[in-house]
Motif scaffolding. Structure first.
Motif, PDB file in Angstrom:
ATOM      1  N   GLU A  80       0.838  -1.213   0.000  1.00 37.46           N
ATOM      2  CA  GLU A  80       0.000   0.000   0.000  1.00 37.46           C
ATOM      3  C   GLU A  80       0.868   1.257   0.000  1.00 37.46           C
ATOM      4  OE1 GLU A  80      -4.215   0.139   2.120  1.00 37.46           O
ATOM      5  OE2 GLU A  80      -2.636  -0.621   3.435  1.00 37.46           O
ATOM      6  N   THR A  81       1.911   1.241   0.809  1.00 38.99           N
ATOM      7  CA  THR A  81       2.814   2.393   0.885  1.00 38.99           C
ATOM      8  C   THR A  81       3.375   2.727  -0.489  1.00 38.99           C
ATOM      9  OG1 THR A  81       3.386   1.878   3.164  1.00 38.99           O
ATOM     10  CG2 THR A  81       4.958   3.234   1.947  1.00 38.99           C
ATOM     11  N   ARG A  83       1.827   2.062  -3.241  1.00 34.05           N
ATOM     12  CA  ARG A  83       0.642   2.251  -4.093  1.00 34.05           C
ATOM     13  C   ARG A  83       0.456   1.128  -5.119  1.00 34.05           C
ATOM     14  NH1 ARG A  83       2.043   8.401  -4.490  1.00 34.05           N
ATOM     15  NH2 ARG A  83       1.076   9.113  -2.568  1.00 34.05           N
ATOM     16  N   ARG A  86      -4.353  -1.482  -2.660  1.00 37.35           N
ATOM     17  CA  ARG A  86      -5.078  -0.649  -1.696  1.00 37.35           C
ATOM     18  C   ARG A  86      -6.102  -1.523  -0.992  1.00 37.35           C
ATOM     19  NH1 ARG A  86      -7.465   1.542  -6.371  1.00 37.35           N
ATOM     20  NH2 ARG A  86      -9.649   0.982  -6.521  1.00 37.35           N
ATOM     21  N   THR A 102      -3.816  -2.205  -7.631  1.00 36.13           N
ATOM     22  CA  THR A 102      -3.973  -0.910  -8.297  1.00 36.13           C
ATOM     23  C   THR A 102      -3.436  -0.991  -9.722  1.00 36.13           C
ATOM     24  OG1 THR A 102      -1.801  -0.108  -7.621  1.00 36.13           O
ATOM     25  CG2 THR A 102      -3.654   0.314  -6.096  1.00 36.13           C
ATOM     26  N   LYS A 104      -1.030   0.795 -10.869  1.00 38.20           N
ATOM     27  CA  LYS A 104       0.431   0.786 -10.720  1.00 38.20           C
ATOM     28  C   LYS A 104       0.922  -0.607 -10.330  1.00 38.20           C
ATOM     29  CE  LYS A 104       4.257   2.908  -8.230  1.00 38.20           C
ATOM     30  NZ  LYS A 104       4.664   3.827  -7.157  1.00 38.20           N
TER      31      LYS A 104
END
Length: 149
Positions: A80-81, A83, A86, A102, A104
């Protein structure tokens, strides 16, 4: 009385341990060097990419990846950090939490997958005779089934 392994069993067991550890280390090292992902992170991205909507309940992801929930939560926090993943509330009941890949994260996986596949082919698939590869698959499925009991 201890039922010791015979010489051939001991040889094969040690070969399995050495080959497995060295191969997993190679996969992890190459993914880290080339893509900034650990093998464990890569596998989570793969599982999410294969899920419907590129999303899974955290509990289901933990089970499919053989993680404790707390260990998975830590891994997902790192993703998550960056990205790549999520967390979001589960739409069906609002109590659960889902991990979603995500855009990305998916792009990162698409870049890493061909390199990882080359390593798997070069150091595993292509060095094992097809009939032996099938035997390895059967053997590891039998081990997994026993562990699931």
């Amino acid at each position: 009385m201890t039922d010791w392994l015979d010489t051939e069993q001991q040889r094969d067991w040690r070969a399995f341990i050495e080959g497995s550890v060295r191969f997993i280390d190679l996969l992890d090292r190459r993914l880290r060097e080339e893509h900034g992902l650990s093998l464990a992170e890569y596998e989570l991205l793969v599982r999410l990419s294969e899920a419907t909507g590129r999303s899974m309940r955290m509990a289901d992801l933990a089970k499919s990846a053989y993680y404790s929930r707390s260990r998975l939560s830590h891994r997902v926090s790192g993703l998550e950090t960056r990205r790549l993943v999520r967390r979001e509330s589960a739409a069906d009941d609002g109590r659960g939490v889902r991990a979603r890949l995500t855009g990305k994260g998916y792009e990162t996986l698409l870049r890493a997958a061909p390199d990882n596949l080359r390593t798997v082919r070069e150091h595993f698939v292509d060095v094992i005779a097809p009939e032996d590869l099938q035997a390895v698959g059967r053997a590891m499925r039998a081990v997994a089934a026993r562990l699931d009991q």
